[in-house]
Design an enzyme around this catalytic site. Structure first.
Site, mmCIF file in Angstrom:
data_model
loop_
_atom_site.group_PDB
_atom_site.id
_atom_site.type_symbol
_atom_site.label_atom_id
_atom_site.label_comp_id
_atom_site.label_asym_id
_atom_site.label_seq_id
_atom_site.Cartn_x
_atom_site.Cartn_y
_atom_site.Cartn_z
ATOM 1 N N SER A 1 -5.012 -5.117 0.478
ATOM 2 C CA SER A 1 -5.335 -6.466 0.392
ATOM 3 C C SER A 1 -4.160 -7.048 1.160
ATOM 4 O O SER A 1 -3.370 -7.888 0.392
ATOM 5 C CB SER A 1 -5.683 -7.222 -0.930
ATOM 6 O OG SER A 1 -6.254 -6.293 -1.637
ATOM 7 N N GLU A 2 -4.051 -7.144 2.393
ATOM 8 C CA GLU A 2 -2.819 -7.767 2.846
ATOM 9 C C GLU A 2 -2.581 -9.176 2.822
ATOM 10 O O GLU A 2 -1.473 -9.605 2.344
ATOM 11 C CB GLU A 2 -2.807 -7.381 4.508
ATOM 12 C CG GLU A 2 -2.569 -5.968 4.950
ATOM 13 C CD GLU A 2 -3.660 -5.251 4.696
ATOM 14 O OE1 GLU A 2 -4.842 -5.519 4.555
ATOM 15 O OE2 GLU A 2 -3.424 -3.753 4.936
ATOM 16 N N GLU B 1 0.737 -1.107 0.005
ATOM 17 C CA GLU B 1 0.132 -0.055 0.121
ATOM 18 C C GLU B 1 0.867 1.165 0.072
ATOM 19 O O GLU B 1 1.974 1.290 0.559
ATOM 20 C CB GLU B 1 -0.833 -0.033 1.277
ATOM 21 C CG GLU B 1 -1.982 -1.261 1.102
ATOM 22 C CD GLU B 1 -2.365 -1.912 2.573
ATOM 23 O OE1 GLU B 1 -2.250 -0.956 3.636
ATOM 24 O OE2 GLU B 1 -2.616 -3.073 2.574
ATOM 25 N N HIS C 1 -2.055 -0.256 16.067
ATOM 26 C CA HIS C 1 -1.152 0.096 15.222
ATOM 27 C C HIS C 1 0.541 0.057 15.944
ATOM 28 O O HIS C 1 1.155 0.952 15.332
ATOM 29 C CB HIS C 1 -1.250 1.629 14.845
ATOM 30 C CG HIS C 1 -2.206 1.515 13.499
ATOM 31 N ND1 HIS C 1 -3.496 1.187 13.517
ATOM 32 C CD2 HIS C 1 -2.256 1.784 12.289
ATOM 33 C CE1 HIS C 1 -4.109 1.345 12.607
ATOM 34 N NE2 HIS C 1 -3.305 1.837 11.489
ATOM 35 N N ASP D 1 0.703 -4.813 12.795
ATOM 36 C CA ASP D 1 -0.184 -5.101 13.141
ATOM 37 C C ASP D 1 -1.015 -5.715 12.019
ATOM 38 O O ASP D 1 -2.093 -6.351 12.429
ATOM 39 C CB ASP D 1 -1.258 -3.879 13.963
ATOM 40 C CG ASP D 1 -0.123 -2.967 14.933
ATOM 41 O OD1 ASP D 1 -0.443 -3.140 16.051
ATOM 42 O OD2 ASP D 1 0.720 -2.672 14.263
#
Ligand SMILES: Cc1ncc(C[n+]2csc(CCOP(=O)(O)OP(=O)(O)O)c2C)c(N)n1
Ligand SMILES: [Mg+2]
Length: 816
Positions: free
Chosen positions: A526-527, A496, A594, A552
């Site tokens: 879309s990890e 990203e 995070h 995370d």
């Protein structure tokens, strides 16, 4: 140069209507003359034989699993057997339209697909090539066994080879296709285009997308098929893979000569069930699976439903879709209707469906129907087909007898498994092409700017260099990335905000100008697919660097990291390599979701390497190391450190690698050792200074740098000298990797320890807001108080925090 694709309010706010195009359903019209002209009579008959091979193979496994005998052979198969009786035509029809260069990834139910792909490829490849593939594979071990089955031609030998290699793999034999380390659900044979099959539902979707990216980016021939089940449409990573594969940028932004979208065919073998859940009418809402394509892009992903009970209908559809993919107009979705007559597995009592339903599909049996079709069109006789069936069965009997014999001798030993957990190689470049760059490196603005920066945190007079003149941690990462991009033409990076934004935390600033789109691009959010595509890209032969922005977010990519990246080298018995670097940053200031250090999670998983540099010098040297290797590395970075300069040794200008697994002594000492992982290093150094000044406790500080692999010698040497050890990192204390270090050191240096090893981690809480972080992350005082309470009393010291053994008990009792 920003990409400049304008979002115009005038057009996006306009009143209009979307027209969704129609989606073809079972449109194939048999035309025997055309089919004969296309395939030839021999191949039409061969397709029937291939289907029979699969049917016999699966029937044999079912018999062995449920009764322990088949055709007079007794065998106890301990592992799984997800059979595809009823689905043969779908697999064979697909492979009838594929070239040897085309690759097929599949699912837990892939025996049929392996056989179909390999048998088809063996027929299509030149004889010498088939011979040399079989000879070269595992030093000829599989071939030597297969040769014992009588054969009258190379093709018959190849059939025995494919049957033998697959079955030996299912039975965990060392001459199986993956030396028995893959087994029933993971077997594959890449030389014939049968790629890893995946026991995780939908697991192949994003991996196959990565393999398709590899083909496109590196201009390799052929397409990639992801064979997944209808129930996998409910899996997030499948949807993510579809999104990644359907990004507009392949056509709007990538150079035309690259060829467009990755050539990926998402083929759903739609047998209407996922175990006992019925996707048709119960667990999904699409009614016709192909409909989903309409939600993805204006061309509906070229989706259509095809009758998978007619192999020629499937072959026709796959051939048409293949052309679309080769033209760069993918991705494609195919809804291949089929039916699994057999249970999900042999223990399945089919309680979720009626006998009548099963019988109605048996009445429509594809092998019978296709045989009749050949007979009716006078290219086969019933007798000839029966003879062919007998011959196939005979070959299989010979193969099963061979594989089922001498089991004791046939496993790989434990040290072999150990030897394939990592490939442990160095690879300068993974292809010989000239790397594609947009500008000479010397002209790159960031490269020029870095030439004027101070590669040490202190100037010649020992004064701190201001931030804007400093060569920072992020610059070390940049130099390593740029170096490998200029050396390895296959290297591609995505994630990203990787491109115009300059990468998260400005690590990639300057790379946008240096690299064409297809080597550095933004992905969909879309990890799972970001990492999964990296896995596929790497196992297909390229070097991938993918980025997850925050540690995370690994949760979103859990399967891809923990089940895929980590396992394919060993499940392939070392036949595949995984040159994949997954960059993750450990955050701060952004609260509970995070700011977590999850190094322990990665450290727990066999098959993953984990690095965590704490200095600019290591940021560069350790990323260089990761990018020169062929193993999957989860590369932890700290957001607290991106702008720090080098305090220990100037960052070298040229290329160098940090020695793998070696901790670094950052400060020498003789009375106490503090070892850290990550950014806690600097708080430990402050604690060491304080202990030295106030208590004359000479403190050695060691930066572990690595989780896996980790060389303990330097740490043990230090503990033998000091007799005392505190371990500190920003990970939550419970289950922290530091506890593994503590127990290992205790076992290796017990006689030299004067006190128990103490672990100082973050509190077992959520990470609170930036304003409260000092309550959560280990501070200098926590380390000093821990030394006082648990290691050696410090004369006159007053604790400001509670680090007593009693407090450890209290926290543990309360689960905090
Ligand atoms: C992520 C995941 N969830 C659940 C399972 C257990 N499981 C194995 S196969 C299966 C059903 C899959 O159905 P489908 O994708 O349609 O393939 P089919 O079995 O019908 O070939 C399930 C739930 C799994 N292996 N992986
Ligand atoms: Mg299914």
């Amino acid at each position: 140069m920003p990409k400049n694709i304008v979002v115009d309010p005038g057009s996006v706010r306009q009143r209009t209507k979307l027209e969704i195009r129609s989606i073809p359903v079972n449109q194939y019209r048999p035309d025997f003359e055309a089919e004969r002209a296309h395939f030839g009579v021999d191949e039409l008959r061969r397709l029937w034989v291939d289907m029979v091979y699969i049917r016999e193979f699966e029937t044999m496994l079912n018999a062995l699993k449920t009764t322990g005998t088949w055709q007079g052979i007794s065998y106890n198969h301990k592992g799984p057997a997800h059979l595809s009786i009823g689905q043969e035509a779908a697999a064979v029809g697909q492979c009838a339209a594929l070239d040897p260069d085309d690759q097929v990834f599949g699912s837990h139910r892939s025996h049929g697909e392996i056989l179909a792909k390999c048998l088809a490829a063996a027929r299509r490849l030149p004889a010498e090539r088939v011979q040399s593939i079989m000879e070269g594979f595992l030093g000829g071990e599989t071939l030597r066994a297969a040769e014992k089955v009588p054969h009258a031609s190379l093709l018959e030998l190849a059939e025995s080879f494919v049957l033998y290699g697959t079955l030996a793999e299912i039975f965990a034999r060392k001459d199986g296709f993956n030396r028995g380390l893959g087994g029933s659900m993971h077997a594959f044979f890449t030389p014939f285009g049968s790629m890893p099959n995946n026991a995780i539902v939908g697991g192949s979707a994003d991996i196959a997308t990565g393999a398709a990216l590899f083909k496109r980016i590196n201009r390799r021939p052929g397409i990639v098929v992801a064979n997944i089940g209808d129930a996998s449409m409910g899996c997030g990573p499948v949807w993510e893979a579809i999104c990644l594969a359907a990004m507009d940028q392949y056509r709007t932004l990538w150079p035309k000569e690259v060829g467009g979208a990755p050539p990926i065919l998402f083929n759903f073998f739609n047998n209407f069930y996922g175990m006992g859940g019925q996707t048709h009418g119960e667990t999904m809402g699409f009614e016709v699976l192909a409909r989903v394509g309409a939600g993805v892009n204006p061309e509906n992903m070229h989706a259509e439903r095809v009758d998978g009970y007619n192999p020629l209908a499937v072959a026709d559809a796959v051939a048409r879709k293949r052309r679309i993919l080769l033209e760069g107009r993918g991705p494609v979705l195919l809804d291949t209707v089929t039916y699994r007559v057999s249970g999900h597995s042999p223990s399945d009592a089919s309680s979720y469906r009626s006998k009548e339903e099963i019988e109605s599909w048996q009445a429509a049996d594809a092998i019978d129907a296709y045989g009749t079709y050949l007979v009716d069109n006078e290219v086969a006789t019933t007798e000839a087909l029966e003879q062919a069936r007998e011959a196939a069965r005979k070959r299989l009997v010979d193969v099963v007898r061979l594989v089922a014999g001498d089991a004791a001798e046939s496993r790989v030993p434990g040290p072999f498994i150990e030897s394939v957990m990592f490939s442990g190689q160095k690879a300068e470049r993974l292809d010989d092409r000239v790397p594609e760059l947009l500008q000479p490196v010397a002209q790159n603005a960031r490269v020029k700017a870095l030439a004027g920066k101070s590669r040490s945190a202190l100037d010649a007079e020992g004064k701190p260099v201001s931030k804007n003149k400093l060569f920072q941690y992020r610059d070390g990462l940049f130099e390593a990335m740029l170096h490998r991009f200029t050396v390895d033409p296959t290297m591609a990076a995505w994630g990203e905000e990787n491109r115009d934004w300059g990468g998260a935390f400005a690590v990639y600033r300057g790379l946008t100008e240096a690299l064409p789109y297809h080597r550095l691009f933004n992905s969909s959010i879309s990890e799972g697919a970001i990492v999964g595509a990296g896995v596929g890209y790497a196992l297909a032969g390229g070097r991938a660097v993918v980025e997850l922005m925050y540690c995370d977010f690994m949760g979103r990519a859990g399967d891809e990291l923990f089940n895929q990246a980590s396992k394919w080298q060993s499940m392939s018995a070392g036949l595949l390599r995984m040159p994949l670097v997954v960059r993750v940053s450990v955050g701060s200031k952004y609260g509970a979701q995070h700011s977590q250090d999850w190094a322990a999670l990665v450290g727990h998983i066999p098959g993953l390497k984990a690095y965590f540099p704490a200095t600019p010098c290591d940021a560069k040297g350790m990323l260089n190391l990761a990018l020169a290797g062929t193993d999957p590395v989860v590369f932890f970075e700290s957001q607290l450190l991106y702008d720090v300069g080098e305090r220990f040794e100037p960052v070298p200008q040229g290329y160098y690698e940090t020695p793998e697994g070696e901790p670094a002594v950052r400060r020498p000492g003789t009375d106490l050792t503090i070892a850290t992982l990550g950014a806690t290093l600097y708080r430990a150094l402050d604690a060491a200074d304080w202990l030295e000044q106030h208590h004359r406790l000479s403190t050695e500080v060691i930066d572990l740098r690595f989780v896996t692999p980790l060389h303990y010698e330097k740490l043990i040497e230090s503990v033998r000298k000091t007799g005392r050890l505190v371990l500190a990192s920003d990970a939550c204390e419970r289950g922290s990797f530091l506890h593994t270090v503590a127990s290992t050191v205790t076992q290796l240096a017990f006689d030299w320890l004067d006190a128990p090893v103490a672990v100082v981690g973050s509190r077992n809480w959520i990470t609170p807001a930036a304003e409260m972080e000092d309550l959560f992350f280990p501070q200098k005082e926590w380390i000093v108080d821990t030394v006082h309470e648990r290691i050696v009393p410090l004369a006159g010291h007053t604790c400001t925090t509670v680090q007593t053994p009693g407090e450890l008990l209290r926290r543990s009792r309360a689960g905090i």
